[in-house]
Design a protein around this motif. Structure first.
Motif, PDB file in Angstrom:
ATOM      1  N   LEU A  60      17.065 -27.382 -20.272  1.00  0.00           N
ATOM      2  CA  LEU A  60      17.930 -26.737 -21.120  1.00  0.00           C
ATOM      3  C   LEU A  60      17.469 -25.308 -21.589  1.00  0.00           C
ATOM      4  O   LEU A  60      18.480 -24.553 -21.865  1.00  0.00           O
ATOM      5  CB  LEU A  60      17.924 -27.891 -22.105  1.00  0.00           C
ATOM      6  CG  LEU A  60      18.606 -27.597 -23.404  1.00  0.00           C
ATOM      7  CD1 LEU A  60      20.155 -27.642 -22.966  1.00  0.00           C
ATOM      8  CD2 LEU A  60      18.324 -28.635 -24.674  1.00  0.00           C
ATOM      9  N   SER A  61      16.220 -25.169 -21.572  1.00  0.00           N
ATOM     10  CA  SER A  61      15.648 -23.859 -22.009  1.00  0.00           C
ATOM     11  C   SER A  61      16.149 -22.689 -21.087  1.00  0.00           C
ATOM     12  O   SER A  61      16.622 -21.744 -21.441  1.00  0.00           O
ATOM     13  CB  SER A  61      14.272 -23.991 -21.918  1.00  0.00           C
ATOM     14  OG  SER A  61      13.661 -23.824 -20.784  1.00  0.00           O
ATOM     15  N   SER A  62      16.247 -23.029 -19.719  1.00  0.00           N
ATOM     16  CA  SER A  62      16.805 -22.227 -18.578  1.00  0.00           C
ATOM     17  C   SER A  62      18.149 -21.909 -18.661  1.00  0.00           C
ATOM     18  O   SER A  62      18.703 -20.893 -18.646  1.00  0.00           O
ATOM     19  CB  SER A  62      16.338 -22.583 -17.165  1.00  0.00           C
ATOM     20  OG  SER A  62      15.068 -22.569 -16.899  1.00  0.00           O
ATOM     21  N   ARG A  63      18.925 -23.065 -19.286  1.00  0.00           N
ATOM     22  CA  ARG A  63      20.337 -22.873 -19.111  1.00  0.00           C
ATOM     23  C   ARG A  63      20.859 -22.119 -20.511  1.00  0.00           C
ATOM     24  O   ARG A  63      21.829 -21.464 -20.370  1.00  0.00           O
ATOM     25  CB  ARG A  63      20.863 -24.213 -19.300  1.00  0.00           C
ATOM     26  CG  ARG A  63      20.886 -24.919 -18.002  1.00  0.00           C
ATOM     27  CD  ARG A  63      21.705 -26.194 -17.998  1.00  0.00           C
ATOM     28  NE  ARG A  63      21.291 -27.129 -16.614  1.00  0.00           N
ATOM     29  CZ  ARG A  63      21.962 -28.156 -16.176  1.00  0.00           C
ATOM     30  NH1 ARG A  63      23.123 -28.685 -17.119  1.00  0.00           N
ATOM     31  NH2 ARG A  63      21.708 -28.844 -15.109  1.00  0.00           N
ATOM     32  N   ILE A  64      20.052 -22.305 -21.481  1.00  0.00           N
ATOM     33  CA  ILE A  64      20.314 -21.609 -22.691  1.00  0.00           C
ATOM     34  C   ILE A  64      19.897 -19.965 -22.502  1.00  0.00           C
ATOM     35  O   ILE A  64      20.899 -19.360 -22.955  1.00  0.00           O
ATOM     36  CB  ILE A  64      19.321 -21.922 -23.851  1.00  0.00           C
ATOM     37  CG1 ILE A  64      19.846 -23.468 -24.444  1.00  0.00           C
ATOM     38  CG2 ILE A  64      19.174 -20.938 -25.068  1.00  0.00           C
ATOM     39  CD1 ILE A  64      18.867 -24.070 -25.345  1.00  0.00           C
ATOM     40  N   ALA A  65      18.847 -19.610 -21.766  1.00  0.00           N
ATOM     41  CA  ALA A  65      18.462 -18.150 -21.384  1.00  0.00           C
ATOM     42  C   ALA A  65      19.614 -17.800 -20.607  1.00  0.00           C
ATOM     43  O   ALA A  65      20.153 -16.537 -20.598  1.00  0.00           O
ATOM     44  CB  ALA A  65      17.297 -18.240 -20.541  1.00  0.00           C
ATOM     45  N   ARG A  66      20.302 -18.540 -19.616  1.00  0.00           N
ATOM     46  CA  ARG A  66      21.260 -18.052 -18.651  1.00  0.00           C
ATOM     47  C   ARG A  66      22.515 -17.965 -19.632  1.00  0.00           C
ATOM     48  O   ARG A  66      23.420 -17.042 -19.042  1.00  0.00           O
ATOM     49  CB  ARG A  66      21.405 -19.105 -17.602  1.00  0.00           C
ATOM     50  CG  ARG A  66      22.238 -18.523 -16.425  1.00  0.00           C
ATOM     51  CD  ARG A  66      22.424 -19.548 -15.372  1.00  0.00           C
ATOM     52  NE  ARG A  66      23.347 -18.951 -14.229  1.00  0.00           N
ATOM     53  CZ  ARG A  66      23.598 -19.817 -13.281  1.00  0.00           C
ATOM     54  NH1 ARG A  66      23.329 -21.182 -13.261  1.00  0.00           N
ATOM     55  NH2 ARG A  66      24.373 -19.206 -12.387  1.00  0.00           N
ATOM     56  N   ALA A  67      22.999 -18.824 -20.398  1.00  0.00           N
ATOM     57  CA  ALA A  67      24.072 -18.672 -21.057  1.00  0.00           C
ATOM     58  C   ALA A  67      24.102 -17.462 -21.974  1.00  0.00           C
ATOM     59  O   ALA A  67      25.148 -16.688 -22.072  1.00  0.00           O
ATOM     60  CB  ALA A  67      24.395 -19.744 -21.835  1.00  0.00           C
ATOM     61  N   GLY A  68      23.063 -16.977 -22.465  1.00  0.00           N
ATOM     62  CA  GLY A  68      22.800 -15.844 -23.339  1.00  0.00           C
ATOM     63  C   GLY A  68      23.027 -14.795 -22.534  1.00  0.00           C
ATOM     64  O   GLY A  68      23.792 -13.838 -22.750  1.00  0.00           O
ATOM     65  N   GLN A  93      26.897 -13.637 -21.111  1.00  0.00           N
ATOM     66  CA  GLN A  93      27.830 -12.789 -21.970  1.00  0.00           C
ATOM     67  C   GLN A  93      27.657 -11.359 -21.877  1.00  0.00           C
ATOM     68  O   GLN A  93      28.637 -10.452 -22.204  1.00  0.00           O
ATOM     69  CB  GLN A  93      27.190 -13.287 -23.549  1.00  0.00           C
ATOM     70  CG  GLN A  93      27.216 -14.565 -23.925  1.00  0.00           C
ATOM     71  CD  GLN A  93      26.799 -14.690 -25.501  1.00  0.00           C
ATOM     72  OE1 GLN A  93      26.609 -13.607 -26.223  1.00  0.00           O
ATOM     73  NE2 GLN A  93      26.965 -15.928 -26.070  1.00  0.00           N
ATOM     74  N   GLU A 107      16.174 -16.309 -14.881  1.00  0.00           N
ATOM     75  CA  GLU A 107      15.816 -17.804 -15.341  1.00  0.00           C
ATOM     76  C   GLU A 107      16.053 -18.783 -14.266  1.00  0.00           C
ATOM     77  O   GLU A 107      15.239 -19.943 -14.385  1.00  0.00           O
ATOM     78  CB  GLU A 107      16.304 -18.465 -16.619  1.00  0.00           C
ATOM     79  CG  GLU A 107      15.545 -17.617 -17.788  1.00  0.00           C
ATOM     80  CD  GLU A 107      13.978 -17.662 -17.788  1.00  0.00           C
ATOM     81  OE1 GLU A 107      13.636 -18.890 -17.808  1.00  0.00           O
ATOM     82  OE2 GLU A 107      13.306 -16.603 -17.956  1.00  0.00           O
TER      83      GLU A 107
END
Length: 233
Positions: free
Chosen positions: A97-105, A108, A124
Motif C-alpha cells: 500500500l505504501s508503494s502504491r500511495i507513493a506511485r499515485a502521488g 499526478q 517505488e
C-alpha cells in the motif's frame, strides 16, 4: 505484587501508540509504533512495540526498518514470536500500500517526455524488485500512455530484452513511440556493456520499424540512469 503489575500495565496503556496517536497524531509515532498499531496486540510478556522493533530489525533483510518489509516474506515474518499469518499478511499489505500511495502521488506529475518524472513514477514499483524486470511503455502521437507491458522477468543480475517481442507488442497496440525501463536490484543504475549494446540494437530496430525508442531508463535505489539524458539516444 498484583497491584504493582496492574499499575504498570495501566501506565503502558496510557503511553501506548494508540494513545500517543490520539494526543499528537500519526506523525509523532516512531516506525515501530506505527507497525505496532498495525499489529494491534502483543503476546505474553511482550507488547506490540517490542514485537514491531524485532520486525524492523530482521537480520536477513536487504534494508533495515520499514523498507525491509518489501523484502521479507510472510514465512520469515511468521518466525517472529507474536506474528501469525494474519499479522504477517497485514504487514506485507501495508508495504504494498505504501508503494502504491507513493506511485499515485508521482502519477499526478508524470510527464512521459521527462526522464526524471518517469523515473520518479516507477521508482517505488521497481527499486524493491529482487530480480531484473523490463517494462515497455507505449505512447500515442501526443506522448500519452497507451499501455505498459512487462517484457521479461530476469535473474538477480540479468534481464532479457527481445526486440521481436518489443515491436510485436508495440505494433499490436498501435504505439507511435516506445520507452524501456528496467531495474538493477543491486541499486546502482549505471548501465553495463550489455545494457548499452541492447539499447543500441533496439534503437536501430526502432528506426527501421518507424516506432522511435525515446528513452531507456534504468532504475536503481533512489537513483536512475536515462540513456536520453546521457546522450545515448
Amino acid at each position: 505484587m498484583e497491584k504493582e503489575n496492574t499499575q504498570k500495565n495501566r501506565m503502558q496503556k496510557q503511553d501506548g501508540p494508540y494513545e500517543k496517536f490520539m494526543e499528537k497524531g500519526a506523525a509523532a509515532l516512531s516506525d515501530a509504533e506505527l507497525v505496532a498499531v498495525i499489529l494491534r496486540t502483543g503476546t505474553v510478556g511482550e507488547d506490540p512495540v517490542s514485537i514491531a522493533n524485532r520486525v524492523l530489525d530482521l537480520p536477513d533483510q536487504k534494508n533495515k526498518g520499514i523498507l525491509g518489509l518489501h523484502h521479507v516474506s510472510v514465512d520469515e515474518l511468521m518466525k517472529i514470536k507474536g506474528i501469525g499469518q494474519v499479522k504477517a499478511i497485514k504487514l506485507k499489505c501495508i508495504a504494498e500500500l505504501s508503494s502504491r500511495i507513493a506511485r499515485a502521488g508521482a502519477r499526478q506529475t508524470l510527464q512521459l517526455t521527462s526522464p526524471q518524472s518517469v523515473a520518479a513514477y516507477y521508482m517505488e514499483q521497481m527499486r524493491h524488485c529482487e530480480r531484473e524486470q523490463v517494462l515497455l511503455l507505449m505512447m500515442d502521437n501526443r506522448n500519452r500512455m497507451i499501455e505498459e507491458h512487462v517484457i521479461s522477468q530476469g535473474t538477480v543480475n540479468a534481464s532479457i530484452m527481445s526486440a521481436r517481442e518489443i515491436f510485436m507488442t508495440a505494433l499490436r497496440k498501435g504505439a507511435v513511440y516506445i520507452m524501456l525501463l528496467h531495474n538493477h536490484p543491486g541499486g546502482d543504475p549505471t548501465p553495463g556493456r550489455q545494457d548499452i549494446a541492447v539499447t543500441e540494437r533496439i534503437k536501430k530496430a526502432s528506426e527501421l520499424i518507424e516506432i522511435p525508442l525515446i528513452d531507456h531508463i534504468i532504475i536503481g535505489d533512489r537513483k536512475y540512469f536515462s540513456f536520453k539524458e546521457m546522450g545515448y539516444l
